[in-house]
Motif scaffolding. Sequence first.
Motif, PDB file in Angstrom:
ATOM      1  N   ILE A  12       7.528  93.013  32.545  1.00 22.99           N
ATOM      2  CA  ILE A  12       6.521  92.639  31.542  1.00 22.99           C
ATOM      3  C   ILE A  12       6.762  91.221  31.038  1.00 22.99           C
ATOM      4  O   ILE A  12       5.843  90.436  30.837  1.00 22.99           O
ATOM      5  CB  ILE A  12       6.509  93.646  30.382  1.00 22.99           C
ATOM      6  CG1 ILE A  12       5.938  94.978  30.870  1.00 22.99           C
ATOM      7  CG2 ILE A  12       5.720  93.132  29.200  1.00 22.99           C
ATOM      8  CD1 ILE A  12       6.098  96.118  29.902  1.00 22.99           C
ATOM      9  N   MET A  13       8.049  90.882  30.832  1.00 21.79           N
ATOM     10  CA  MET A  13       8.368  89.536  30.334  1.00 21.79           C
ATOM     11  C   MET A  13       8.038  88.458  31.359  1.00 21.79           C
ATOM     12  O   MET A  13       7.765  87.311  30.983  1.00 21.79           O
ATOM     13  CB  MET A  13       9.848  89.462  29.949  1.00 21.79           C
ATOM     14  CG  MET A  13      10.216  90.349  28.775  1.00 21.79           C
ATOM     15  SD  MET A  13       9.187  90.068  27.318  1.00 21.79           S
ATOM     16  CE  MET A  13       9.681  88.455  26.842  1.00 21.79           C
ATOM     17  N   ARG A  14       8.024  88.784  32.640  1.00 28.85           N
ATOM     18  CA  ARG A  14       7.692  87.813  33.665  1.00 28.85           C
ATOM     19  C   ARG A  14       6.178  87.611  33.827  1.00 28.85           C
ATOM     20  O   ARG A  14       5.748  86.667  34.474  1.00 28.85           O
ATOM     21  CB  ARG A  14       8.271  88.226  35.010  1.00 28.85           C
ATOM     22  CG  ARG A  14       9.768  87.976  35.117  1.00 28.85           C
ATOM     23  CD  ARG A  14      10.224  88.133  36.553  1.00 28.85           C
ATOM     24  NE  ARG A  14      10.105  89.515  37.012  1.00 28.85           N
ATOM     25  CZ  ARG A  14      11.086  90.382  37.097  1.00 28.85           C
ATOM     26  NH1 ARG A  14      12.300  90.020  36.718  1.00 28.85           N
ATOM     27  NH2 ARG A  14      10.894  91.599  37.534  1.00 28.85           N
ATOM     28  N   MET A  15       5.380  88.504  33.267  1.00 29.99           N
ATOM     29  CA  MET A  15       3.919  88.390  33.410  1.00 29.99           C
ATOM     30  C   MET A  15       3.415  87.150  32.676  1.00 29.99           C
ATOM     31  O   MET A  15       3.881  86.825  31.592  1.00 29.99           O
ATOM     32  CB  MET A  15       3.228  89.631  32.830  1.00 29.99           C
ATOM     33  CG  MET A  15       3.392  90.840  33.630  1.00 29.99           C
ATOM     34  SD  MET A  15       2.472  92.168  32.842  1.00 29.99           S
ATOM     35  CE  MET A  15       2.832  93.505  33.926  1.00 29.99           C
ATOM     36  N   GLN A  16       2.439  86.500  33.299  1.00 33.65           N
ATOM     37  CA  GLN A  16       1.844  85.342  32.645  1.00 33.65           C
ATOM     38  C   GLN A  16       0.681  85.798  31.784  1.00 33.65           C
ATOM     39  O   GLN A  16      -0.086  86.679  32.164  1.00 33.65           O
ATOM     40  CB  GLN A  16       1.352  84.352  33.696  1.00 33.65           C
ATOM     41  CG  GLN A  16       2.485  83.749  34.497  1.00 33.65           C
ATOM     42  CD  GLN A  16       1.985  82.749  35.503  1.00 33.65           C
ATOM     43  OE1 GLN A  16       0.790  82.465  35.602  1.00 33.65           O
ATOM     44  NE2 GLN A  16       2.898  82.187  36.291  1.00 33.65           N
ATOM     45  N   ILE A  17       0.574  85.170  30.657  1.00 30.84           N
ATOM     46  CA  ILE A  17      -0.503  85.531  29.718  1.00 30.84           C
ATOM     47  C   ILE A  17      -1.690  84.618  29.910  1.00 30.84           C
ATOM     48  O   ILE A  17      -1.631  83.475  30.100  1.00 30.84           O
ATOM     49  CB  ILE A  17      -0.009  85.475  28.275  1.00 30.84           C
ATOM     50  CG1 ILE A  17       1.123  86.480  28.105  1.00 30.84           C
ATOM     51  CG2 ILE A  17      -1.132  85.759  27.318  1.00 30.84           C
ATOM     52  CD1 ILE A  17       1.730  86.506  26.743  1.00 30.84           C
TER      53      ILE A  17
END
Length: 106
Positions: free
Chosen positions: A101-106
């Motif tokens: 989740i932390m690696r996902m780009q927003i």
Amino acid sequence: MATNAFAAGAYAAIQNIGAKGGLAEAPPLSTPPQGGNFGSLLSSTLDSISEAGHRTDAQAMTVVGGKANVVDVVTAVAESETALQTLVAVRDRVISAYEEIMRMQI
């Protein structure tokens, strides 16, 4: 490791058949609460693992007193070990999901 727990449980069940004249019922596994959320599921699982640890400790103390059957102690230790391995596997998956989740780009 699950094979060891299965073998110890089977051996204990066979021994209980001869001792009691019938099948001994294993303690029921805790089931997740119906309609609950992930937090309550996790909480009930942690409680179940804690109970398995307490049963193992109680069996170990009865062995120290010379009043317990070694097979019961082996079974309790195997159940506790399996529960702990499951907890570690779930923890690893939660950490992996968080990192994803932390690696996902927003």
